[in-house]
Motif scaffolding. Structure first.
Motif, PDB file in Angstrom:
ATOM      1  N   TYR B  32       0.844  -1.188   0.000  1.00 48.45           N
ATOM      2  CA  TYR B  32       0.000   0.000   0.000  1.00 48.45           C
ATOM      3  C   TYR B  32       0.877   1.234   0.000  1.00 48.45           C
ATOM      4  CZ  TYR B  32      -3.745   3.138   1.633  1.00 48.45           C
ATOM      5  OH  TYR B  32      -4.676   4.139   1.758  1.00 48.45           O
ATOM      6  N   TYR B  36       1.299  12.225  -0.412  1.00 43.00           N
ATOM      7  CA  TYR B  36       0.874  13.362   0.404  1.00 43.00           C
ATOM      8  C   TYR B  36       1.428  14.653  -0.182  1.00 43.00           C
ATOM      9  CZ  TYR B  36      -0.646  10.376   4.304  1.00 43.00           C
ATOM     10  OH  TYR B  36      -1.286   9.461   5.085  1.00 43.00           O
ATOM     11  N   PHE B  46      -3.453  14.166   2.460  1.00 42.04           N
ATOM     12  CA  PHE B  46      -3.639  13.010   1.593  1.00 42.04           C
ATOM     13  C   PHE B  46      -4.047  13.440   0.187  1.00 42.04           C
ATOM     14  CE2 PHE B  46      -4.881   8.632   0.703  1.00 42.04           C
ATOM     15  CZ  PHE B  46      -5.877   8.775  -0.239  1.00 42.04           C
ATOM     16  N   ASP B  49      -4.050   7.241  -3.058  1.00 42.59           N
ATOM     17  CA  ASP B  49      -3.373   6.032  -2.619  1.00 42.59           C
ATOM     18  C   ASP B  49      -3.533   4.946  -3.684  1.00 42.59           C
ATOM     19  OD1 ASP B  49      -5.978   4.972  -0.205  1.00 42.59           O
ATOM     20  OD2 ASP B  49      -6.066   5.456  -2.334  1.00 42.59           O
ATOM     21  N   ASN B  93       3.001   1.851   3.594  1.00 42.69           N
ATOM     22  CA  ASN B  93       2.492   1.269   4.824  1.00 42.69           C
ATOM     23  C   ASN B  93       2.762  -0.226   4.802  1.00 42.69           C
ATOM     24  OD1 ASN B  93       1.163   0.405   7.071  1.00 42.69           O
ATOM     25  ND2 ASN B  93      -0.695   1.583   6.715  1.00 42.69           N
ATOM     26  N   PHE B  96      -0.107  -2.719   6.002  1.00 48.95           N
ATOM     27  CA  PHE B  96      -1.398  -2.833   5.324  1.00 48.95           C
ATOM     28  C   PHE B  96      -1.682  -4.286   4.988  1.00 48.95           C
ATOM     29  CE2 PHE B  96      -4.829  -1.081   2.908  1.00 48.95           C
ATOM     30  CZ  PHE B  96      -5.019  -1.970   1.876  1.00 48.95           C
ATOM     31  N   PRO B  97      -2.926  -4.793   5.014  1.00 47.49           N
ATOM     32  CA  PRO B  97      -4.148  -4.091   5.367  1.00 47.49           C
ATOM     33  C   PRO B  97      -4.459  -4.134   6.863  1.00 47.49           C
ATOM     34  CG  PRO B  97      -4.690  -6.255   4.559  1.00 47.49           C
ATOM     35  CD  PRO B  97      -3.202  -6.136   4.478  1.00 47.49           C
ATOM     36  N   SER B  98      -3.786  -5.012   7.565  1.00 48.04           N
ATOM     37  CA  SER B  98      -4.049  -5.057   9.004  1.00 48.04           C
ATOM     38  C   SER B  98      -3.156  -4.041   9.685  1.00 48.04           C
ATOM     39  CB  SER B  98      -3.757  -6.452   9.542  1.00 48.04           C
ATOM     40  OG  SER B  98      -2.391  -6.773   9.329  1.00 48.04           O
ATOM     41  N   GLY B  99      -3.185  -3.987  10.931  1.00 44.89           N
ATOM     42  CA  GLY B  99      -2.290  -3.109  11.656  1.00 44.89           C
ATOM     43  C   GLY B  99      -2.749  -1.674  11.651  1.00 44.89           C
ATOM     44  N   TYR B 100      -1.797  -0.778  11.588  1.00 48.59           N
ATOM     45  CA  TYR B 100      -2.109   0.629  11.733  1.00 48.59           C
ATOM     46  C   TYR B 100      -1.188   1.444  10.834  1.00 48.59           C
ATOM     47  CZ  TYR B 100       1.418  -0.711  15.167  1.00 48.59           C
ATOM     48  OH  TYR B 100       2.506  -1.277  15.786  1.00 48.59           O
ATOM     49  N   ASN B 101      -1.251   2.763  10.970  1.00 46.99           N
ATOM     50  CA  ASN B 101      -0.574   3.652  10.026  1.00 46.99           C
ATOM     51  C   ASN B 101       0.852   3.984  10.448  1.00 46.99           C
ATOM     52  OD1 ASN B 101      -2.250   4.602   7.666  1.00 46.99           O
ATOM     53  ND2 ASN B 101      -3.732   4.731   9.319  1.00 46.99           N
ATOM     54  N   LYS B 102       1.675   2.971  10.493  1.00 44.77           N
ATOM     55  CA  LYS B 102       3.096   3.185  10.772  1.00 44.77           C
ATOM     56  C   LYS B 102       3.772   3.414   9.425  1.00 44.77           C
ATOM     57  CE  LYS B 102       6.830   1.114  13.468  1.00 44.77           C
ATOM     58  NZ  LYS B 102       7.182  -0.083  14.279  1.00 44.77           N
ATOM     59  N   LEU B 103       3.631   4.621   8.917  1.00 46.49           N
ATOM     60  CA  LEU B 103       4.059   4.931   7.558  1.00 46.49           C
ATOM     61  C   LEU B 103       5.560   5.173   7.478  1.00 46.49           C
ATOM     62  CD1 LEU B 103       1.209   7.399   6.517  1.00 46.49           C
ATOM     63  CD2 LEU B 103       1.312   4.922   6.200  1.00 46.49           C
ATOM     64  N   PHE B 105       7.961   7.337   5.166  1.00 43.73           N
ATOM     65  CA  PHE B 105       7.927   8.434   4.208  1.00 43.73           C
ATOM     66  C   PHE B 105       9.234   8.536   3.441  1.00 43.73           C
ATOM     67  CE2 PHE B 105       4.171  11.133   4.900  1.00 43.73           C
ATOM     68  CZ  PHE B 105       3.637  10.559   6.039  1.00 43.73           C
ATOM     69  N   GLY B 106       9.121   8.967   2.191  1.00 42.92           N
ATOM     70  CA  GLY B 106      10.293   9.360   1.439  1.00 42.92           C
ATOM     71  C   GLY B 106      10.737  10.760   1.840  1.00 42.92           C
TER      72      GLY B 106
END
Lengths: 115, 115
Positions: B32, B36, B46, B49, B93, B96-103, B105-106
């Motif tokens: 995923y 931004y 956002f 995606d 991410n 994804f799809p489970s878990g959370y938004n521990k993104l 970033f570039g």
């Protein structure tokens, strides 16, 4: 519906002082994230919290940094005994539910400057 | 470790032209990706995606392309406007799809639109 509110927008501290950054998530959101952004860099994950629980603090330094999201009131990111390297923009984001597909809504950030 | 990076740190375009912002990712297992937009003094916003089971996704004036073979992501902005001037980040991410938004970033690409 107000967005994610962060205060203060700018915070100046001298080395050794404490910094307290506040974040009020969007109405109805119970999941809060803190990210840090150094100049000219992307955001880095610090911590993920739900009401009264720290879910993942793997991105937060073990010493001097702490975060909370109490049952009532805003989420707080606390930095004790600040050093110059803590100077950065700190962003809070919220989402209504857990899940990697949930869009994050970011606040405008707190710019911390350590003299 | 895993990382998401960008090819171009800055991009200057004429108003009305199309813009293409590129991003490379290193984790072939990522499923995923998000783009931004960050305007000066604001938090990331956002844009669009895409999931790894897609090659292309279109929004309003924006298109994201995903090439999993070479682990490359791009954001195309049609008829670029002065209001598009900002720093653009790709994010990954891995949970994804489970878990959370521990993104992850570039570093970001600064887009400057000239009249």
């Amino acid at each position: 519906n107000a967005g994610v509110m962060q205060n203060p927008r700018h915070l100046v501290r001298r080395r050794g002082q404490e910094a307290r950054l506040r974040c009020s998530p969007m109405k109805g959101h119970s999941h809060v994230y803190w990210y840090r952004q150094l100049p000219e860099e992307g955001l880095k994950f610090m911590v993920y919290l739900q009401k009264e629980n720290i879910i993942d603090e793997s991105g937060m330094p073990k010493e001097r940094f702490s975060a909370e999201f109490p049952k009532e009131g805003p989420s707080i990111l606390r930095i004790q005994q600040v050093v110059r390297g803590d100077s950065a923009a700190y962003f809070c984001a919220s989402s209504p539910r857990e899940g990697g597909y949930e869009k994050l809504f970011f606040g405008s950030g707190t710019q911390l400057s350590v003299l | 470790g895993e990382s998401v990076g960008l090819h171009l740190p800055t991009l200057s375009v004429q108003e009305g032209d199309n813009s293409i912002i590129n991003c490379a990712y290193s984790n072939s297992a990522s499923d995923y990706f998000i783009w931004y937009k960050q305007e000066s003094g604001k938090g990331p916003q956002f844009i669009i995606d895409i999931r790894s089971n897609m090659d292309k996704r279109q929004g309003q004036r924006v298109t994201v392309l995903l090439n999993k073979t070479v682990k490359h992501l791009s954001l195309q902005i049609a008829a670029t406007q002065p209001g598009d001037s900002a720093v653009y980040f790709c994010a990954e991410n891995p949970q994804f799809p489970s878990g959370y938004n521990k993104l992850i970033f570039g570093a970001g690409t600064r887009l400057a639109v000239h009249p």
